[in-house]
Design an enzyme around this catalytic site. Sequence first.
Site, mmCIF file in Angstrom:
data_model
loop_
_atom_site.group_PDB
_atom_site.id
_atom_site.type_symbol
_atom_site.label_atom_id
_atom_site.label_comp_id
_atom_site.label_asym_id
_atom_site.label_seq_id
_atom_site.Cartn_x
_atom_site.Cartn_y
_atom_site.Cartn_z
ATOM 1 N N ASP A 141 40.207 28.785 37.008
ATOM 2 C CA ASP A 141 38.799 29.187 36.882
ATOM 3 C C ASP A 141 38.156 28.602 35.627
ATOM 4 O O ASP A 141 36.973 28.270 35.629
ATOM 5 C CB ASP A 141 38.686 30.712 36.890
ATOM 6 C CG ASP A 141 39.132 31.300 38.220
ATOM 7 O OD1 ASP A 141 38.417 31.105 39.217
ATOM 8 O OD2 ASP A 141 40.200 31.930 38.268
ATOM 9 N N GLU A 182 27.551 27.884 38.683
ATOM 10 C CA GLU A 182 27.657 27.412 40.062
ATOM 11 C C GLU A 182 26.794 28.262 40.984
ATOM 12 O O GLU A 182 26.735 29.482 40.849
ATOM 13 C CB GLU A 182 29.115 27.453 40.527
ATOM 14 C CG GLU A 182 29.323 26.819 41.884
ATOM 15 C CD GLU A 182 30.788 26.724 42.278
ATOM 16 O OE1 GLU A 182 31.041 26.115 43.322
ATOM 17 O OE2 GLU A 182 31.653 27.244 41.562
ATOM 18 N N ASP A 241 31.948 29.883 35.915
ATOM 19 C CA ASP A 241 32.408 29.950 37.302
ATOM 20 C C ASP A 241 32.532 31.438 37.632
ATOM 21 O O ASP A 241 33.544 32.059 37.331
ATOM 22 C CB ASP A 241 33.748 29.235 37.454
ATOM 23 C CG ASP A 241 34.262 29.264 38.886
ATOM 24 O OD1 ASP A 241 33.431 29.237 39.815
ATOM 25 O OD2 ASP A 241 35.490 29.323 39.071
#
Length: 174
Positions: free
Chosen positions: A140, A68, A8
């Site tokens: 996160d 992502e 992430d």
Amino acid sequence: MTIILGIDPGSRVTGYGLIKESDRKIAYIDSGCIRTSNDVELSHKLLQIYDGICELMDHYSPTEVAIEQIFMHNNPNSALKLGHARGVAMVAAASHRAKICEYSAREIKQSVVGYGAAEKDQVSHMVVELLQLNRAPQKDAADALAIAICHSHMRNGLSKLIGSRGTKRRRMRL
């Protein structure tokens, strides 16, 4: 057994999550955050992210990395910084010859929760359930684990299930 690293990306905090997959079952390995220094220029923050991902690649040897995709921010400057962080994370993984796959936030939520517009706390809850964790990881890190779980689900998707059953093509009668 396949080791998957979920990332992430962020210019301040980059979450990571490692899972292993064996016989279509997933298990938790590690998760955490790469935090960059506040008092350094962007180029040095990017180097910290690169070094952190390389350290994970060296230590755990994941063969597949999921990250992502960028979504549009209201602030173009934030989107650019996110793009830089994402880019160096991808280069770090690629330099270790890992296969890299990208997923949208909606795909990740759909895969993990079953609803593409799920809230962050719903995603975190499902990460805890799916990986049988005692407590939720940092925000996160939980997102990164969700990305890794999404990749595991996608790589074992419907097309692979159909192919593994040895289905025969039948001629349709008119």
